[in-house]
Design an enzyme around this catalytic site. Sequence first.
Site, PDB file in Angstrom:
ATOM      1  N   ALA A  77       0.814  -1.213   0.000  1.00  0.00           N
ATOM      2  CA  ALA A  77       0.000   0.000   0.000  1.00  0.00           C
ATOM      3  C   ALA A  77       0.849   1.265   0.000  1.00  0.00           C
ATOM      4  CB  ALA A  77      -0.926  -0.001   1.211  1.00  0.00           C
ATOM      5  N   HIS A 192      -1.199  -8.213   3.162  1.00  0.00           N
ATOM      6  CA  HIS A 192      -0.875  -8.781   4.473  1.00  0.00           C
ATOM      7  C   HIS A 192      -1.768  -8.264   5.595  1.00  0.00           C
ATOM      8  CE1 HIS A 192       1.518  -5.628   6.721  1.00  0.00           C
ATOM      9  NE2 HIS A 192       1.546  -5.097   5.509  1.00  0.00           N
ATOM     10  N   CYS A 310       4.524   1.256  12.353  1.00  0.00           N
ATOM     11  CA  CYS A 310       5.418   2.130  11.590  1.00  0.00           C
ATOM     12  C   CYS A 310       6.035   3.207  12.466  1.00  0.00           C
ATOM     13  CB  CYS A 310       4.661   2.787  10.439  1.00  0.00           C
ATOM     14  SG  CYS A 310       3.866   1.602   9.344  1.00  0.00           S
TER      15      CYS A 310
END
Length: 364
Positions: A77, A192, A310
């Site tokens: 993405a 995922h 992240c």
Amino acid sequence: MMPSQPIYLDHQATTPLAPEALQAMLPWLSGPESMGFANPHSMHRAGRAAAAAVEVAREQVAELLPKGGRVIFTSGATEALNQAIRTRDHGKIAYSAIEHSAVVNAAVASGAELHELPVSPSGLIDPEVPLPEGVGLVAVMQVNNEIGTIQPVERLAERAHEAGALFLCDAVQGAGKVAPPENADLIAITAHKLYGPKGIGALWVRDGVKIGPLIAGGGQESGLRSGTLSPALCAGFGAAAALAKARMDADFQHLSGLASAARAILSRWTVNGSETARWPGNLNLRLEGLNFPRLLSDCRDIAFSAGSACGSGTGAPSRVLSAIGLEAKEARNSIRLGFGRYTTLEEVETACRAIEAAAQAQGV
């Protein structure tokens, strides 16, 4: 009491590979006898067979998305969002204050004039929020990865179109779980996060919307995404997408039950974000005075997080929790529990009791 076996409650970071996805991948990971390893861009028989598998997967992924568009396979993405944002001149870009860093940083890298759209303390953007004059792209995610709130993307897409702008939706956390954003012009997803393999995602582009290539090379994917596609990754993505579509209602009901069980045990914790307009597989909670690093250490056999994977390790408070009005201390008192298709009620109850006991041991 700590669980006797590790318990995974971090499904916003990634999901386990569905057995059906693994089975779909295996023929394309085989040795020389079957030639399943063939390059799908080759013209010989083995290459054409691999190409056919890629196209079957493309159709399966497309079933999760609106009609009237095409699926471009990417590495994930992040690449899809960068391609949507950076390969054309949008003019001004507006995005919500709780967008993923892949949207924010791609917008910054585009060099465009940027406008951040605020969210309420419940983590929702007002569908009638003022848009800047001359806006060319509005980017709002469907389901927030940290607090699970579901945004009014259909109305926001209408507003973008009324302003003469395109609407980009990061549907990473929503694809295969809730209905697709029908009015979007560009949609980014990744395998995922819906029980498929890592390393593959997709950008959906509405018919008539023009984008350019982000990567220069051999001109694969109709010249829009150069690089040799992996039939194995595509097949796994496709199988995971087909399974998600078939199980959408069942998965929602299962996760709703798990969320209710967790809330019953962690009843003194406060939910971050709306308690109703949210994906039930995401439970973001805070408890005043909580020491998260100590809690994580004391519950080392439970995989959970403080927020986005992240942003882990930066030491800075969550940008999403700050955007909904939490002080830095409150944000650091928060945890995120992510439930999934294969999570059991026993696992949730065991984990939540362990987390509550560890928090009480801290004296909070």
